[in-house]
Design an enzyme around this catalytic site. Structure first.
Site, PDB file in Angstrom:
ATOM      1  N   SER A 178       0.849  -1.194   0.000  1.00 25.29           N
ATOM      2  CA  SER A 178       0.000   0.000   0.000  1.00 25.29           C
ATOM      3  C   SER A 178       0.875   1.230   0.000  1.00 25.29           C
ATOM      4  CB  SER A 178      -0.896  -0.003   1.250  1.00 25.29           C
ATOM      5  OG  SER A 178      -1.535   1.241   1.443  1.00 25.29           O
TER       6      SER A 178
ATOM      7  N   TYR B  89      -2.687  -1.031  10.525  1.00 26.27           N
ATOM      8  CA  TYR B  89      -2.586  -1.279   9.085  1.00 26.27           C
ATOM      9  C   TYR B  89      -1.220  -0.856   8.555  1.00 26.27           C
ATOM     10  CZ  TYR B  89      -3.989  -1.361   4.162  1.00 26.27           C
ATOM     11  OH  TYR B  89      -4.083  -1.628   2.817  1.00 26.27           O
TER      12      TYR B  89
END
Length: 272
Positions: free
Chosen positions: A132, A145
């Site tokens: 990401s 995350y």
């Protein structure tokens, strides 16, 4: 025919990538952890869709064995399964952090370590790891995350060195904002696992929840942007070690290299 196994195909990037590649005449083995989603995939024409919870090593083994029995080889493995657990670091309990890592990191790692011997035996392969933009920079309230994606970066960068003398290519995808159910799932995880009412960040959480349903996310792209890059990787003889996807990733990646940590922090604090 080139084939690919994709984890996490119930919705979003996994599902759209499976459909995109199928139209490009790639043989796709999509997987999902819910039997209903496996049936949905079969209804879409993926006759070899399979059940897979990446936190269950025996299920990973079964998927690999089934594909080898059908095709005799596995060309590409796309570790796409994952979710985002929002919340300030002090509001995320250790069990909830561990749960985030079970899917995003440990599940990905188990898939990776099980597919490597297969690819070594056949002499080639590509392992695509879905990281990401948050594997490059960190945002407030995304600690769990962020940490999971930074872990993926470290594992894959190391793996690339260890596979340097082979024709097995680990590839990182640094995606930015993509149209999917990811944000809605994150909202549900925040409400489920964070004691918003008693948090020092209560007002920020409530504002964030409101904005997530009303605010337009800049630089957002469709899931086909990811699918197109995966297709590009499949076609490449020697894919690049990482691919940035969305303008947001390019911009924030550039600013991380350009700005001092304190200046970058000031900018990142403005991003909800």
């Amino acid at each position: 025919m080139t084939n690919i196994i994709i984890t996490g195909c119930s919705t979003g990037i996994g599902l759209e990538t499976a459909k995109y590649l199928k139209d490009k005449f790639i043989k796709v083995y999509p997987t999902a952890r819910d039997p209903k989603d496996v049936e949905m995939l079969k209804d879409l024409g993926f006759e070899h869709a399979m059940l897979l919870d990446v936190t269950k090593p025996e299920m990973i083994t079964m998927v690999i064995e089934n594909v080898l029995a059908l095709d005799g080889h596995i060309d590409v493995w796309f570790n796409n399964a994952g979710y985002g657990q929002p919340g300030a670091v002090e509001d995320i309990s250790t069990p909830i952090l561990r749960e985030q890592f079970e899917t995003n990191v440990f599940g990905l790692h188990e898939c990776t370590r099980q597919i490597i011997p297969v690819m070594r035996e056949q002499g080639q392969g590509k392992i695509i790891q879905h990281s990401s933009v948050l594997g490059i920079i960190s945002l407030f309230g995304r600690g769990a995350y962020n940490a999971s994606k930074y872990a993926i970066e470290g594992l894959t960068d190391t793996l690339r060195l260890e596979l340097k003398d082979t024709d097995i290519y680990p590839v990182l995808l640094n995606t930015g904002p993509i149209i999917s159910n990811f944000r809605q799932t994150a909202v549900e995880k925040l409400e489920e696992n964070v004691d918003i009412e008693h948090s020092i960040f209560k007002e920020k959480y409530l504002r964030s929840l409101k904005e997530r349903t009303q605010k337009k996310v800049p630089f957002k792209e469709g899931a086909d942007a990811v699918a197109a890059v995966v297709h590009k990787i499949i076609l490449a003889d020697q894919p690049k070690p990482r691919y940035y996807i969305t303008k947001a990733t390019y911009l924030l990646g550039y600013l991380k290299r350009l700005l001092s940590t304190s200046c970058l922090d000031k900018l990142l604090m403005k991003i909800e």
